[in-house]
Scaffold this active site. Structure first.
Site, PDB file in Angstrom:
ATOM      1  N   TYR A  89       7.823   3.783   9.882  1.00 42.01           N
ATOM      2  CA  TYR A  89       7.978   2.209  10.151  1.00 42.01           C
ATOM      3  C   TYR A  89       8.189   1.905   9.050  1.00 42.01           C
ATOM      4  O   TYR A  89       8.562   0.377   8.253  1.00 42.01           O
ATOM      5  CB  TYR A  89       6.670   1.655  10.618  1.00 42.01           C
ATOM      6  CG  TYR A  89       5.558   1.780   9.784  1.00 42.01           C
ATOM      7  CD1 TYR A  89       5.396   1.024   8.617  1.00 42.01           C
ATOM      8  CD2 TYR A  89       4.816   2.479  10.729  1.00 42.01           C
ATOM      9  CE1 TYR A  89       4.211   0.911   8.417  1.00 42.01           C
ATOM     10  CE2 TYR A  89       2.992   2.434   9.931  1.00 42.01           C
ATOM     11  CZ  TYR A  89       3.109   1.977   8.429  1.00 42.01           C
ATOM     12  OH  TYR A  89       2.518   2.388   7.806  1.00 42.01           O
ATOM     13  N   HIS A 142      -1.831   3.730   6.800  1.00 42.36           N
ATOM     14  CA  HIS A 142      -3.057   2.114   6.815  1.00 42.36           C
ATOM     15  C   HIS A 142      -4.016   2.827   6.804  1.00 42.36           C
ATOM     16  O   HIS A 142      -5.076   2.062   6.584  1.00 42.36           O
ATOM     17  CB  HIS A 142      -1.979   1.548   8.418  1.00 42.36           C
ATOM     18  CG  HIS A 142      -2.980   0.395   8.585  1.00 42.36           C
ATOM     19  ND1 HIS A 142      -3.096  -1.058   8.135  1.00 42.36           N
ATOM     20  CD2 HIS A 142      -4.500   1.097   9.814  1.00 42.36           C
ATOM     21  CE1 HIS A 142      -4.300  -1.466   8.430  1.00 42.36           C
ATOM     22  NE2 HIS A 142      -5.200  -0.568   9.356  1.00 42.36           N
ATOM     23  N   ARG A 160       1.116  -0.686  -0.149  1.00 45.70           N
ATOM     24  CA  ARG A 160       0.247  -0.308   0.203  1.00 45.70           C
ATOM     25  C   ARG A 160       1.297   1.226   0.135  1.00 45.70           C
ATOM     26  O   ARG A 160       2.017   1.352   0.759  1.00 45.70           O
ATOM     27  CB  ARG A 160      -1.016  -0.197   1.398  1.00 45.70           C
ATOM     28  CG  ARG A 160      -0.173   0.060   2.844  1.00 45.70           C
ATOM     29  CD  ARG A 160      -1.144   0.559   4.115  1.00 45.70           C
ATOM     30  NE  ARG A 160      -0.595  -0.579   5.060  1.00 45.70           N
ATOM     31  CZ  ARG A 160       0.273   0.340   5.755  1.00 45.70           C
ATOM     32  NH1 ARG A 160       0.717   2.032   5.177  1.00 45.70           N
ATOM     33  NH2 ARG A 160       0.408   0.307   6.942  1.00 45.70           N
TER      34      ARG A 160
END
Length: 347
Positions: free
Chosen positions: A260, A250, A246
């Site tokens: 991250y 999120h 993606r």
């Protein structure tokens, strides 16, 4: 990993090429372009405060749309909260998808004949439900499947194992798609499981498992088509792990992927963009042009504009609506609340 097109849009597995007409190939590209524009617009609308909860999908178009395109209209989809594109292309109206994002009850009302359940917010719960729906289809003698979607994080849930084991034991016509975008919100897949793949977890359930290039729409379509035939004709469920990425956060609820994910990893997966790959393939066959793409972009923008207009026109949601929808006959305590809120809303 099962693959048909490489990153340059070249066929590397001729024997696995699905039998699709030129029009079908073009339609798959149209849907990916449409979804990319929808995603960009939904992110913008969310930032404007005109949408509520939204989970971006760019980068996962091939995984989502390639699998849905392999389905029959009578098949059932049990989506997660990111899986709005599959729902819409299975018949769920776009304006209702926007109302769902806003938390409006009309976003949870499905038209007759649209075989889709509400997007599941609880991670993995839809996997157990899919085993049950699939068993119901089998017992009714239907030649259809139930398909569900989750991310790599969903494969760490207990429901994931229970659902697959149930479907395997009862030979239910189910397809479990794990869209491995490498990060369950922020936890790398390598820290979620010591297994080398998610697909291999099918072995313990006695079902088929396959890892697919999730940026290759032809590979996803072919794998899902084969899984569907196997489920209906042989009673064997399948776990499909699609390797994808993606590009956005999120969800739009405050996630920051730069905390991250590295820029090098982002760059690596940008080169695998499913739209770029399939566009090169179609252009090589003289099946896609810039004008065709621009036409689809314009259509998507117009559809989105109209869908937002319809969503804005929906009646304002009232507390009494929610109470009334809950039961056919209201229990005494809710009847009291109904009267209380009716009085408040009449002022």
């Amino acid at each position: 990993m099962f693959q048909i097109l490489n990153e340059e849009g070249k066929v590397v597995n001729e024997a696995a090429m699905p039998e699709l007409s030129d029009e079908q190939l073009q339609e798959m590209m149209r849907r990916m372009v449409y979804t990319r524009i929808w995603d960009q617009r939904a992110i913008s609308l969310n930032r404007q405060g005109r949408l509520g909860f939204y989970a971006p999908v760019s980068g996962q178009e091939a995984s989502m749309l390639g699998s849905q395109y392999a389905l029959d209209k009578e098949d059932w989809i049990l989506p997660g909260y990111r899986d709005m594109p599959q729902m819409v292309f299975h018949g769920f109206p776009l304006y209702k998808a926007f109302l769902y994002s806003r938390g409006h009850y009309e976003g949870g009302r499905f038209p007759e004949g649209v075989n889709v359940l509400m997007p599941q917010i609880i991670i993995g719960a839809q996997i157990v439900q899919t085993a049950g729906v699939a068993l119901g289809l089998k017992r009714k003698g239907k030649k259809n499947v139930a398909i569900t979607y989750t991310g790599d994080g969903g494969a760490s849930q207990g429901d994931f194992y229970e659902g697959m084991n149930f479907a395997g034991a009862f030979q239910a016509p189910a397809i479990f798609v794990v869209q491995n975008n490498r990060f369950a919100i922020s936890v790398p897949v390598e820290k979620q499981s010591a297994a080398k793949t998610i697909a291999q977890k099918a072995v313990a359930a006695g079902i088929e498992g396959i890892q697919v290039d999730g940026m290759d729409i032809l590979a996803v379509y072919a794998a899902t088509s084969q899984a569907r035939e196997r489920a209906i004709n042989e009673g064997v469920p399948t776990l499909i792990e699609t390797m994808c990425y993606r590009y956005g956060p999120h969800t739009m609820a405050g996630d920051d992927p730069t905390r991250y994910r590295t820029s090098d990893l982002d760059d690596e997966w940008e080169k695998k963009d499913p739209l770029v790959r399939f566009r090169k393939f179609l252009e090589g066959k003289d099946l896609w042009t810039e004008d065709m793409e621009n036409e689809m972009v314009d259509k998507a923008k117009e559809d989105i504009k109209e869908a937002i207009k319809q969503a804005d026109a929906a009646p304002k949601q009232k507390v009494t609506d929610l109470i009334e929808f809950m039961y056919e006959e209201l229990p005494h305590n809710l009847q009291e609340q109904m009267e209380e809120y009716k009085a408040k809303e009449s002022k």
